[in-house]
Every structure is written in structure tokens, then in C-alpha cells.
Motif scaffolding. Structure first.
Motif, PDB file in Angstrom:
ATOM      1  N   ALA A  46      39.862  89.471  13.935  1.00 48.02           N
ATOM      2  CA  ALA A  46      38.514  89.745  13.536  1.00 48.02           C
ATOM      3  C   ALA A  46      38.345  90.895  13.014  1.00 48.02           C
ATOM      4  N   GLU A  47      39.507  90.918  12.008  1.00 49.09           N
ATOM      5  CA  GLU A  47      39.758  92.382  11.316  1.00 49.09           C
ATOM      6  C   GLU A  47      38.689  92.672  10.492  1.00 49.09           C
ATOM      7  N   SER A  48      37.745  92.097   9.980  1.00 49.90           N
ATOM      8  CA  SER A  48      36.688  92.426   8.933  1.00 49.90           C
ATOM      9  C   SER A  48      35.489  91.556   9.075  1.00 49.90           C
ATOM     10  N   GLU A  49      34.409  91.924   8.190  1.00 52.76           N
ATOM     11  CA  GLU A  49      33.124  91.149   8.116  1.00 52.76           C
ATOM     12  C   GLU A  49      33.391  89.984   7.533  1.00 52.76           C
ATOM     13  N   TRP A  50      34.363  89.913   6.496  1.00 51.46           N
ATOM     14  CA  TRP A  50      34.974  88.529   6.143  1.00 51.46           C
ATOM     15  C   TRP A  50      35.200  87.747   6.940  1.00 51.46           C
ATOM     16  N   ARG A  51      36.090  88.064   8.039  1.00 52.92           N
ATOM     17  CA  ARG A  51      36.670  87.116   9.034  1.00 52.92           C
ATOM     18  C   ARG A  51      35.810  86.724   9.832  1.00 52.92           C
ATOM     19  N   THR A  52      34.622  87.600  10.418  1.00 52.87           N
ATOM     20  CA  THR A  52      33.628  87.291  11.372  1.00 52.87           C
ATOM     21  C   THR A  52      32.885  86.113  10.686  1.00 52.87           C
ATOM     22  N   THR A  80      44.046  76.928   5.892  1.00 52.17           N
ATOM     23  CA  THR A  80      42.311  77.547   5.502  1.00 52.17           C
ATOM     24  C   THR A  80      42.924  78.929   4.889  1.00 52.17           C
ATOM     25  N   ASP A  81      42.138  79.405   4.003  1.00 50.34           N
ATOM     26  CA  ASP A  81      41.943  80.764   3.542  1.00 50.34           C
ATOM     27  C   ASP A  81      43.215  81.277   2.776  1.00 50.34           C
ATOM     28  N   ARG A  82      44.286  81.315   3.629  1.00 50.21           N
ATOM     29  CA  ARG A  82      45.591  81.857   3.126  1.00 50.21           C
ATOM     30  C   ARG A  82      46.779  80.973   3.420  1.00 50.21           C
ATOM     31  N   ALA A  83      47.755  81.140   2.349  1.00 53.00           N
ATOM     32  CA  ALA A  83      48.725  80.042   2.092  1.00 53.00           C
ATOM     33  C   ALA A  83      49.837  80.449   2.777  1.00 53.00           C
ATOM     34  N   ASP A  98      41.554  81.769  -4.810  1.00 55.28           N
ATOM     35  CA  ASP A  98      42.461  81.928  -5.641  1.00 55.28           C
ATOM     36  C   ASP A  98      42.737  83.443  -5.636  1.00 55.28           C
ATOM     37  N   PHE A  99      43.459  84.062  -4.706  1.00 53.24           N
ATOM     38  CA  PHE A  99      43.740  85.517  -4.633  1.00 53.24           C
ATOM     39  C   PHE A  99      44.074  86.506  -5.721  1.00 53.24           C
ATOM     40  N   VAL A 100      45.176  85.530  -6.607  1.00 52.29           N
ATOM     41  CA  VAL A 100      45.580  86.230  -7.693  1.00 52.29           C
ATOM     42  C   VAL A 100      44.660  86.481  -8.957  1.00 52.29           C
ATOM     43  N   ALA A 130      49.125  86.787   2.419  1.00 51.50           N
ATOM     44  CA  ALA A 130      48.918  86.058   0.973  1.00 51.50           C
ATOM     45  C   ALA A 130      47.790  87.115   0.160  1.00 51.50           C
ATOM     46  N   PRO A 131      46.775  87.211   0.808  1.00 53.82           N
ATOM     47  CA  PRO A 131      45.603  88.072  -0.054  1.00 53.82           C
ATOM     48  C   PRO A 131      46.272  89.581  -0.633  1.00 53.82           C
ATOM     49  N   ALA A 132      47.027  89.872   0.313  1.00 54.65           N
ATOM     50  CA  ALA A 132      47.618  91.387  -0.059  1.00 54.65           C
ATOM     51  C   ALA A 132      48.630  91.342  -1.250  1.00 54.65           C
ATOM     52  N   ASP A 142      48.801  88.591  -3.497  1.00 62.26           N
ATOM     53  CA  ASP A 142      48.477  88.051  -4.762  1.00 62.26           C
ATOM     54  C   ASP A 142      47.370  88.972  -5.307  1.00 62.26           C
ATOM     55  N   ARG A 143      46.571  89.786  -4.502  1.00 64.90           N
ATOM     56  CA  ARG A 143      45.534  90.500  -5.038  1.00 64.90           C
ATOM     57  C   ARG A 143      46.298  91.818  -5.853  1.00 64.90           C
ATOM     58  N   LYS A 144      47.448  92.181  -5.296  1.00 69.70           N
ATOM     59  CA  LYS A 144      48.174  93.066  -6.010  1.00 69.70           C
ATOM     60  C   LYS A 144      48.693  92.517  -7.275  1.00 69.70           C
ATOM     61  N   ASP A 178      45.523  97.468   6.333  1.00 68.90           N
ATOM     62  CA  ASP A 178      45.718  96.464   7.275  1.00 68.90           C
ATOM     63  C   ASP A 178      44.289  95.633   7.146  1.00 68.90           C
ATOM     64  N   PHE A 179      43.279  95.681   6.118  1.00 72.68           N
ATOM     65  CA  PHE A 179      42.221  95.043   6.035  1.00 72.68           C
ATOM     66  C   PHE A 179      41.144  95.573   7.001  1.00 72.68           C
ATOM     67  N   THR A 180      41.308  96.572   7.609  1.00 76.37           N
ATOM     68  CA  THR A 180      40.149  97.336   8.485  1.00 76.37           C
ATOM     69  C   THR A 180      39.494  98.439   7.978  1.00 76.37           C
ATOM     70  N   ALA A 190      40.582  98.765  -3.307  1.00 74.33           N
ATOM     71  CA  ALA A 190      40.614  98.100  -1.889  1.00 74.33           C
ATOM     72  C   ALA A 190      40.888  96.749  -2.054  1.00 74.33           C
ATOM     73  N   HIS A 191      41.822  96.040  -1.540  1.00 76.65           N
ATOM     74  CA  HIS A 191      41.898  94.633  -1.285  1.00 76.65           C
ATOM     75  C   HIS A 191      40.789  94.061  -0.358  1.00 76.65           C
ATOM     76  N   ASN A 192      39.998  94.515   0.266  1.00 74.56           N
ATOM     77  CA  ASN A 192      38.620  93.952   0.822  1.00 74.56           C
ATOM     78  C   ASN A 192      37.511  95.312   0.979  1.00 74.56           C
ATOM     79  N   ASP A 193      36.488  94.817   1.274  1.00 73.05           N
ATOM     80  CA  ASP A 193      35.427  95.584   1.409  1.00 73.05           C
ATOM     81  C   ASP A 193      35.239  96.567   2.599  1.00 73.05           C
ATOM     82  N   ILE A 202      36.928  93.689  -2.895  1.00 73.26           N
ATOM     83  CA  ILE A 202      37.058  92.089  -2.808  1.00 73.26           C
ATOM     84  C   ILE A 202      36.399  91.752  -1.673  1.00 73.26           C
ATOM     85  N   ASP A 203      35.690  90.648  -1.968  1.00 72.17           N
ATOM     86  CA  ASP A 203      34.835  90.053  -0.376  1.00 72.17           C
ATOM     87  C   ASP A 203      33.434  89.601  -1.011  1.00 72.17           C
ATOM     88  N   GLY A 204      32.762  90.736  -1.224  1.00 70.68           N
ATOM     89  CA  GLY A 204      31.563  90.543  -1.420  1.00 70.68           C
ATOM     90  C   GLY A 204      30.432  90.257  -0.080  1.00 70.68           C
TER      91      GLY A 204
END
Ligand code: AHR
Length: 320
Positions: A38-44, A115-118, A134-136, A170-172, A174-176, A198-200, A224-227, A253-255
Motif C-alpha cells: 500500500a505504498e502509494s495513492e496509485w496502489r490504493t 497484473t501491473d508489473r512484469a 508499458d513502463f518504458v 519493473a516500473p523503476a 523501465d521508466r529509467k 521506494d515509491f513512497t 520522479a518515477h511516481n507521484d 508518473i501516475d496521474g
């Protein structure tokens, strides 16, 4: 009253006919789902989407929160195998180290959906399909936005600090990769510091504080790799007496809604969408896989880019 087996069955059929429901409804599908945490708003939002979709579809969901630890996910998957669920779905916290447990699921004839990550496995037949972004491409979108922005100051060197997601995820990775690939087109753009947050929010703030201490006013851009990490970092920038969104351009990233609020407040410049609302598609894929229907090996989520200029207009449409 003669209540032998035949009359009981006939009564059940009559009652079902009157109620317009199947007399002997199929056993509900049972899915074991191992969530990252439950590390992020996205994950919730992702968790809510999956739980709601299962409920709506009459699917029994056995949900396990791994608290960002791979060992917890492996334990959860083994427990789903022991419980003989119909299907296992999971969002892998990191990419590698899944071969053994996925082979165990295969041996038990329980199909797996990512789901979500590879994952990075030796045999792609260890999972049925992978549903997610597609994180890349998300990294590339962030990079393209910056390339465009850099055209405003063609002669200036642009120093970037990067807050990466969870190490080995995967998102870290690929986004890099996507971001680096695109910004390489302009030698004025340089990543001067890059570290995991760590996405937090908490870690994003802490690492940004360290970046500011080391580089101070040399920093022109934060990627930043996430919001959540961007929002934590924005706080650090303000506490350092600088203006996020102006003194330091902020890209994330996330929105999520929090990012839109930050854009409306002028503190974040752009967010690249990563859609967490995977629940309905996951349930449909699960039904198809269990019914042995053919499914695509990869289902990519449709997403866009939201710069600050459109934030106020888009905000009421945001679902997460
Ligand atoms: O895997 C998706 C990423 O995980 C999201 O971008 C991030 O916010 C989350 O924690």
C-alpha cells in the motif's frame, strides 16, 4: 408430503424458473491475489479496483498484502496453491526470482496472471498473460515532455535529479530506461543524481532533502518515477526555501488526484498517466483463462500525459 430426492429437485427447478435464475449456479470462481503493498495513492486505487471488480463479478477474491516484500508474495502464492484456488494473480514487487514458485503453480495446474508489473522468467509459459502499462513508454513520455520544454532554453545546461522506484521493480527499471533513451538526444540534459525513493512520499522527501543538500541550486529538474515521491520531494523543495514547479521543474508518473492538486497549485509541471484501474479487465481475463479461452499474452493499458496547463479542466474527470 412425499419429499424424496426427485420431488426436491423438481421443486428447486420450479423455484429457479419462477425467479429466473439458474437452478444449480456454477461454483464461484476463486482467485488468489497477491498485492505489492500500500505504498502509494496509485496502489490504493489499484487494490480498490480489483476488490470492487471481483465483488461485482461474484468472484471470490483471496487478497494478500505483501508489504513490498517478495518473500511475502512467494508465501502468499504457495498458500493459494495449497488452497487450490482456480487462478492466481499477482503484481510482482520485483522482476526476478519467480521461476521456482511459478513452476510450483504450473505443476499444480493453477494458471497465473501478472497484473501491473512484469517478471523476468526463463519460461514465459509460466504465466498466462500480463495485464498492465508499458513502463518504458511512460519513461519516454516523461523524457519527451522535458525535451520539448528544454527547447525554451536551448543554450542552458539542465541538471536533473531522479527519484527511482523500488530497486529491481519493473516500473523503476523501465521508466529509467525510457527516460534516459529519450533525453540522450539533447546533450544539455544531464542526470546528476539518481537514487531510489521506494515509491513512497516519506522516502521521496528524504532523498530529495539529500539531493538538495548536495546540489542545492544546481538542480533544475526533478524526475520522479511516481507521484507520491514527487509530492514528498515537493515538500522538501519548499522547506529548502525554493519554489517547486518554478525553481525546480517537477515531472512525475501516475496521474493520481494528489498530482492534479499539486499541478493546480503550480508545484508540479506534468504527470504521465499510469492507470491503476485494472480490476474489470483482470476479472474478464481470469474468466477466459479458467475457461481455456485464448487470451493475448500481453494486454497494454491505454494512457496519456497531463501537463499542468490542463490539470484544472481534467481534475473533475479523474477516477483515482
Ligand atoms: O507498478 C506501478 C507503480 O507502483 C506505480 O507507478 C507506483 O505509484 C506504484 O507504487
Amino acid at each position: 408430503m412425499n419429499c424424496n430426492r426427485r420431488t426436491v429437485l423438481a421443486a428447486a427447478c420450479l423455484a429457479a424458473f419462477a425467479l429466473n435464475v439458474p437452478a444449480f449456479a456454477a461454483k464461484p470462481l476463486v482467485i488468489g491475489f497477491s498485492q505489492v503493498g500500500a505504498e502509494s495513492e496509485w496502489r490504493t486505487a489499484n487494490t480498490v479496483s480489483i476488490k470492487e471488480a471481483a465483488k461485482k463479478e461474484g468472484i471470490t477474491l483471496k487478497f494478500a498484502d505483501a508489504q513490498q516484500k517478495q518473500e511475502n508474495q512467494v508465501k502468499a502464492i504457495r498458500s493459494f496453491i495449497a488452497q487450490r484456488v482456480d487462478l492466481i494473480a499477482f503484481s510482482p514487487v520485483v522482476e526476478s526470482g519467480w521461476d521456482t514458485v511459478l513452476r510450483e503453480a504450473k505443476a499444480a495446474k493453477i494458471p497465473v496472471i501478472l497484473t501491473d508489473r512484469a517478471v523476468n522468467v526463463s519460461d514465459p509459459a509460466l504465466y498466462a498473460t500480463f495485464l498492465g502499462s508499458d513502463f518504458v513508454e511512460e519513461g519516454r513520455r516523461a523524457g519527451r515532455w522535458l525535451l520539448e520544454r528544454a527547447k525554451k532554453t536551448p543554450d542552458a545546461a539542465i541538471n536533473i535529479v531522479e527519484l527511482q522506484g523500488t530497486v529491481g521493480s519493473a516500473p523503476a527499471l523501465d521508466r529509467k530506461k525510457g527516460f534516459d533513451e529519450v533525453i540522450a538526444a539533447n546533450p544539455k540534459l544531464k542526470v546528476i543524481r539518481s537514487q531510489t525513493g521506494d515509491f513512497t512520499r516519506a522516502k521521496g522527501k528524504e532523498v530529495m532533502e539529500a539531493f538538495l543538500k548536495a546540489e542545492g541550486k544546481k538542480i533544475n529538474v526533478l524526475y520522479a518515477h511516481n507521484d507520491d515521491m514527487a509530492i514528498g520531494a515537493i515538500q522538501a523543495i519548499e522547506e529548502a526555501g525554493m519554489k517547486p514547479g518554478k525553481d525546480i521543474v517537477v515531472i512525475s508518473i501516475d496521474g493520481v488526484k494528489g498530482a492534479f492538486e499539486a499541478m493546480i497549485a503550480g508545484k508540479l509541471n506534468v504527470t504521465v498517466e499510469c492507470n491503476p484501474l485494472l480490476g474489470p479487465q483482470l476479472m474478464q481475463l481470469a474468466r477466459d483463462v479458467v475457461a481455456n479461452k485464448p487470451v493475448p499474452k500481453r494486454v497494454v493499458t491505454q494512457e496519456s500525459v497531463f501537463p499542468a496547463e490542463v490539470a484544472a479542466k481534467e481534475f473533475p474527470n479523474r477516477k483515482y
